[in-house]
Every structure is written in C-alpha cells, then in structure tokens.
Design a protein around this motif. Sequence first.
Motif, PDB file in Angstrom:
ATOM      1  N   CYS A   1       0.810  -1.198   0.000  1.00 19.90           N
ATOM      2  CA  CYS A   1       0.000   0.000   0.000  1.00 19.90           C
ATOM      3  C   CYS A   1       0.859   1.271   0.000  1.00 19.90           C
ATOM      4  O   CYS A   1       0.596   2.223  -0.732  1.00 19.90           O
ATOM      5  N   LEU A   2       1.895   1.238   0.837  1.00 19.91           N
ATOM      6  CA  LEU A   2       2.775   2.419   0.923  1.00 19.91           C
ATOM      7  C   LEU A   2       3.515   2.629  -0.399  1.00 19.91           C
ATOM      8  O   LEU A   2       3.928   3.739  -0.720  1.00 19.91           O
ATOM      9  N   SER A   3       3.669   1.558  -1.170  1.00 22.96           N
ATOM     10  CA  SER A   3       4.378   1.667  -2.447  1.00 22.96           C
ATOM     11  C   SER A   3       3.528   2.371  -3.493  1.00 22.96           C
ATOM     12  O   SER A   3       4.062   3.075  -4.342  1.00 22.96           O
ATOM     13  N   VAL A   4       2.221   2.186  -3.439  1.00 21.95           N
ATOM     14  CA  VAL A   4       1.382   2.733  -4.526  1.00 21.95           C
ATOM     15  C   VAL A   4       0.547   3.947  -4.137  1.00 21.95           C
ATOM     16  O   VAL A   4       0.138   4.716  -4.999  1.00 21.95           O
ATOM     17  N   CYS A   5       0.301   4.121  -2.821  1.00 20.71           N
ATOM     18  CA  CYS A   5      -0.605   5.213  -2.430  1.00 20.71           C
ATOM     19  C   CYS A   5       0.132   6.549  -2.329  1.00 20.71           C
ATOM     20  O   CYS A   5       1.344   6.587  -2.098  1.00 20.71           O
ATOM     21  N   SER A   6      -0.626   7.640  -2.494  1.00 21.43           N
ATOM     22  CA  SER A   6      -0.006   8.966  -2.357  1.00 21.43           C
ATOM     23  C   SER A   6      -0.426   9.635  -1.043  1.00 21.43           C
ATOM     24  O   SER A   6       0.206  10.589  -0.597  1.00 21.43           O
ATOM     25  N   LEU A   7      -1.494   9.131  -0.432  1.00 23.24           N
ATOM     26  CA  LEU A   7      -1.989   9.749   0.809  1.00 23.24           C
ATOM     27  C   LEU A   7      -2.441   8.627   1.758  1.00 23.24           C
ATOM     28  O   LEU A   7      -3.335   7.845   1.403  1.00 23.24           O
ATOM     29  N   VAL A   8      -1.796   8.554   2.927  1.00 23.33           N
ATOM     30  CA  VAL A   8      -2.135   7.474   3.869  1.00 23.33           C
ATOM     31  C   VAL A   8      -2.464   8.081   5.234  1.00 23.33           C
ATOM     32  O   VAL A   8      -1.661   8.833   5.799  1.00 23.33           O
ATOM     33  N   PHE A   9      -3.651   7.761   5.740  1.00 26.00           N
ATOM     34  CA  PHE A   9      -4.042   8.184   7.097  1.00 26.00           C
ATOM     35  C   PHE A   9      -3.849   7.001   8.029  1.00 26.00           C
ATOM     36  O   PHE A   9      -4.222   5.874   7.678  1.00 26.00           O
ATOM     37  N   THR A  10      -3.289   7.239   9.201  1.00 25.02           N
ATOM     38  CA  THR A  10      -3.174   6.141  10.175  1.00 25.02           C
ATOM     39  C   THR A  10      -4.004   6.491  11.412  1.00 25.02           C
ATOM     40  O   THR A  10      -3.928   7.614  11.938  1.00 25.02           O
ATOM     41  N   SER A  11      -4.785   5.513  11.866  1.00 27.97           N
ATOM     42  CA  SER A  11      -5.671   5.751  13.025  1.00 27.97           C
ATOM     43  C   SER A  11      -5.869   4.447  13.778  1.00 27.97           C
ATOM     44  O   SER A  11      -6.994   4.016  13.978  1.00 27.97           O
ATOM     45  N   THR A  12      -4.775   3.805  14.179  1.00 30.02           N
ATOM     46  CA  THR A  12      -4.935   2.575  14.966  1.00 30.02           C
ATOM     47  C   THR A  12      -4.596   2.868  16.430  1.00 30.02           C
ATOM     48  O   THR A  12      -3.936   3.860  16.745  1.00 30.02           O
ATOM     49  N   ALA A  13      -5.034   1.950  17.283  1.00 28.99           N
ATOM     50  CA  ALA A  13      -4.742   2.089  18.715  1.00 28.99           C
ATOM     51  C   ALA A  13      -3.472   1.321  19.079  1.00 28.99           C
ATOM     52  O   ALA A  13      -3.270   0.992  20.252  1.00 28.99           O
ATOM     53  N   SER A  14      -2.623   1.040  18.082  1.00 28.42           N
ATOM     54  CA  SER A  14      -1.366   0.327  18.384  1.00 28.42           C
ATOM     55  C   SER A  14      -0.506   1.157  19.339  1.00 28.42           C
ATOM     56  O   SER A  14      -0.407   2.375  19.198  1.00 28.42           O
ATOM     57  N   GLU A  15       0.116   0.477  20.268  1.00 25.79           N
ATOM     58  CA  GLU A  15       0.978   1.186  21.245  1.00 25.79           C
ATOM     59  C   GLU A  15       2.331   1.527  20.619  1.00 25.79           C
ATOM     60  O   GLU A  15       3.066   2.370  21.117  1.00 25.79           O
ATOM     61  N   GLN A  16       2.694   0.797  19.539  1.00 24.18           N
ATOM     62  CA  GLN A  16       3.987   0.999  18.873  1.00 24.18           C
ATOM     63  C   GLN A  16       3.756   1.574  17.479  1.00 24.18           C
ATOM     64  O   GLN A  16       2.728   1.288  16.872  1.00 24.18           O
ATOM     65  N   PRO A  17       4.738   2.343  16.956  1.00 20.92           N
ATOM     66  CA  PRO A  17       4.571   2.833  15.586  1.00 20.92           C
ATOM     67  C   PRO A  17       4.421   1.668  14.603  1.00 20.92           C
ATOM     68  O   PRO A  17       5.068   0.631  14.789  1.00 20.92           O
ATOM     69  N   ILE A  18       3.570   1.848  13.600  1.00 21.58           N
ATOM     70  CA  ILE A  18       3.447   0.779  12.605  1.00 21.58           C
ATOM     71  C   ILE A  18       4.150   1.154  11.294  1.00 21.58           C
ATOM     72  O   ILE A  18       4.343   0.318  10.441  1.00 21.58           O
ATOM     73  N   ILE A  19       4.527   2.434  11.184  1.00 20.76           N
ATOM     74  CA  ILE A  19       5.304   2.863  10.010  1.00 20.76           C
ATOM     75  C   ILE A  19       6.544   3.582  10.529  1.00 20.76           C
ATOM     76  O   ILE A  19       6.427   4.484  11.373  1.00 20.76           O
ATOM     77  N   ASP A  20       7.721   3.139  10.041  1.00 20.22           N
ATOM     78  CA  ASP A  20       8.943   3.854  10.414  1.00 20.22           C
ATOM     79  C   ASP A  20       9.852   3.956   9.188  1.00 20.22           C
ATOM     80  O   ASP A  20       9.500   3.487   8.098  1.00 20.22           O
TER      81      ASP A  20
END
Length: 436
Positions: free
Chosen positions: A251-270
């Motif tokens: 998804c990160l390879s093809v998308c131009s705009l990504v919103f993140t809204s999870t309740a994860s305690e750790q970053p999911i994108i770095d």
Amino acid sequence: MHIAVVGLSHRTAPVEVREKLSIAENSIQPSLAALKGNDHVLETAILSTCNRLEIYTVITNPEDGIKAVEDFLSGYSGLSNEELIPHLFSFHHNDAVEHLMKVAAGLDSMVLGEGQILSQVKKMVRLGQENNSLGPILNRLLTQAVSTGKRVRTETNLGTGAVSISSAAVELAQLKLGQSQGNDRLVSLESEKVAVVGAGRMGRLLIQHLQAKGCSSVVLLNRSKERAEALAKDFPELAIQCRLLGDLNDCLSVCSLVFTSTASEQPIIDRSRLDSCKRSSFLRLIDIGVPRNIDSDVSGLKGVESHDVDDLQEVVSRNQEARQQVALQAQGLLQEECRLFLEWWDSLEAVPTINRLRASLESIRSEELQKALSRMGPDFSARERKVVEALSKGIINKILHTPVTSLRAPQSRTDRQNALSVVESIFDLANKKGSD
Ligand SMILES: NC(=O)c1ccc[n+]([C@@H]2O[C@H](COP(=O)([O-])OP(=O)(O)OC[C@H]3O[C@@H](n4cnc5c(N)ncnc54)[C@H](OP(=O)(O)O)[C@@H]3O)[C@@H](O)[C@H]2O)c1
C-alpha cells in the motif's frame, strides 16, 4: 476535602509527551487502584483521550493530594518530575469544576466544540463507577459535567457545524496538497490514491469525511479483516478495498496519501519500512494515532511528508475565529452549571448537623412513642400502633422540613456557619451522635 484536577493536554504538552501518558482502557483499572491506594486520594477518575490525560480527584489536602497524582504520572510515564512537571497543569476547587465543565462542552478541545470528548467524559464516569473509584462528590460532579456537555450542544450552536479531529485530518491533507500545487486553498482529493489504516471509530470517521470531500475509492487496512469489511458495507457508494495490515508495504508503495488511526501502542510505520518500499509517487502521511502510529524517524525522508495530530492545529486555527464567537454563547451556561455544583458542595457542610438533628429528634420520637404505646396496653391493635407511629414520623418530618431546607439553601459561608451553630446550640447537638 478538596476537588482537584492534574493533567496535561495539547495546550501544555506536545504529542511526544502526551503519548507516554496515554492510558489505554485495560490499564485504567490498575491506575485507579494505584491512585486510590494513596491515603490522600479519597475519590478519583481518569480522562484519557488522544489530546489529554486528566486525573480528577477528591483529596484530603491540595499539597499532598496533588503531589500523589504527580508522582503517579511520573511513575506511569517513566518521565522524571523535572521532565514532566513543566507540562502539567493543576486546578483546584472552583477552577477544577470550571475546567471539567469546559472540557465536557468541547470548549477546551483542539477542535472547538467537537463531539467526541463528551463520549470520552461519559466513559470516564462509567469506568470510575465500575471500578468503585468515585464517591458521592465526583459522582455528582462528573454526572453534572455530562449533562452540561449535552446542554451546551442542545441549547447553543456550538455543536452545529463543528469539525472533528478526523475531519481536520482530511482538511490538512487537502491543504497540504493545495500548498504543494502552489496555493493555500483546500483542494479536492479526487486524484489521490488514498489509504486508511485502522477500521475503528476514527477510521470510520476518516472514510466518512473522505467521501464527503470527493474521494471515490479508498484502501482500508486493518489488523482484522472482518471489521474492515463491516465498515466498508456501511459506505456502499465508495469503492473500499479491504486489506490486512500485512499488506501495508504494498500500500505504501502505490498510495499517495495514507491516514493512520490505529490504537497500536507501537509505531506501525517507520523509516526502515518506508526504505524497504519501492515508492512510485510522493507519499503524504497523516497520523491521528496517540500514541503515534508513525515513528518520528520518518521526518526528512526524501519523497515523504509526515504529519501528526499536533499538526492539525494549522487547519483548526483557520476555522477557530468564527467558532470562538459561538463558544461565547456557551459561557453563561457553563457558569450556571458550575454555580449549581458549588452550591451543592457548600451545602454538604450542613450535613453532619442535619444528621445529628434528625438523630436527636428521632430518639425523642421513638422514646415517647414507646412510653405511649406501653400505656395503651394490649388493647391497642397492630394497625392502630402503625397509624400512631406514622403520625409521629410525619410530625417530625414536617418540623424538620423548613430548617433543613434553609440550612442547605445557597447562602454565604458565614451565614451558613452561624445558622449551624445556632441549631447545634439550641438543640444541644454537640454530644449527640449522627452519621457524618
Ligand atoms: N476516539 C477519538 O476521539 C480519537 C480522536 C483522535 C485520535 N484518536 C486516536 O486514534 C486512534 C484510534 O482510535 P479509535 O477511537 O478509532 O479506536 P478504536 O475504535 O478502538 O479502534 C482501534 C483500531 O486500532 C486497531 N488496533 C488496535 N491495536 C492494534 C495493534 N496493536 N496493531 C494494529 N492495529 C491495532 C484496531 O484493529 P482491530 O479492529 O483489528 O482490533 C482498530 O482498527 C487511537 O490512537 C486514538 O488515540 C482517537
């Protein structure tokens, strides 16, 4: 006893500090227990949202009580007092009551008048009640704050047209896209390849606003696919492609705009994840998660622009001036609600005397009743005894009604204390027992 609130919010602390003090629902119970375990904390409740952590308490004295809460916050966050205390605020008594009413009304929110905060205040009440951390004072205060929040939204225009964190996130994307095209307007997102990561409440609201702003298709990624699919069903006019979180790199390879809204305690994108993706276009990331879903190490990465929840201030400020006018309508109502609570709080001072007065009259009543009944002998039927007993209780209640009402009525502290000492003295209550 004193009411106090200690906490931090988007006004006093940046997201990197706030995320260390985000208390997830499953940690609320042990946190309330830890706070209640302190001798100076009599009642407590925790309000934890993406923009604030506030601990409401009834404490024995301000100095020790506030210190107990600060120590808890420092222990929970792992920050030293020197690192944490500059970001904390504390309010006491009237100011604490006023602050809570303002928060519940959405007047202290980053997005003025937003509605989510009221459900978060309701959640604080529910968790406090379920975990027995509330006593009569916080129960009354918090319940009144919820009804104040509802009143403000029904009796003023504050709720009308209010934006939310999720709509501000979509607006920020529009603004940044516009700026990249050389203008300062909100532009349509129609041409963007958009993904939303997280299919919870915020994911749902993001999709709603994206649809309203002209998006016709969205990729929705979630840890569990069922929730994403259930959400997608509610938007039949939008082409939503549901994917598992494992497909994030694609998804990160093809998308131009990504919103993140999870309740994860750790970053999911770095940075390392982004480095490993072969990106075909410029990537704009907007993260409304707290704790943040996107690591700060992505900052400065070529071809990537990343924003967190604090960056929403840029779009929020654009709308704020008009909303400030509407907020003024709510101020009078908040003052009235604060006054009602504080009058109730002041009236509590009369409770021990009222209880002793009731106990004293009750003991006279039951003693005299017993004497009278024993004189009547066995000829007096059970029904007649009941009637006489009810009569004696009725007389006592009628006699007490006016003095009790006037002792509890709103009045200056001196007037109430004078009235209480007259009652104590004429009924000789000093040595009488009554539940305080
Ligand atoms: N509620 C608000 O008013 C508000 C406002 C602004 C920002 N936020 C922030 O937005 C985020 C989401 O809030 P929400 O109210 O939408 O929560 P929510 O309704 O409870 O939804 C949580 C979402 O996070 C996912 N998730 C949970 N733990 C995860 C993990 N370890 N790894 C990956 N995904 C995980 C869940 O996936 P599953 O469906 O698979 O469980 C679900 O999609 C939070 O960080 C919150 O602080 C909330």
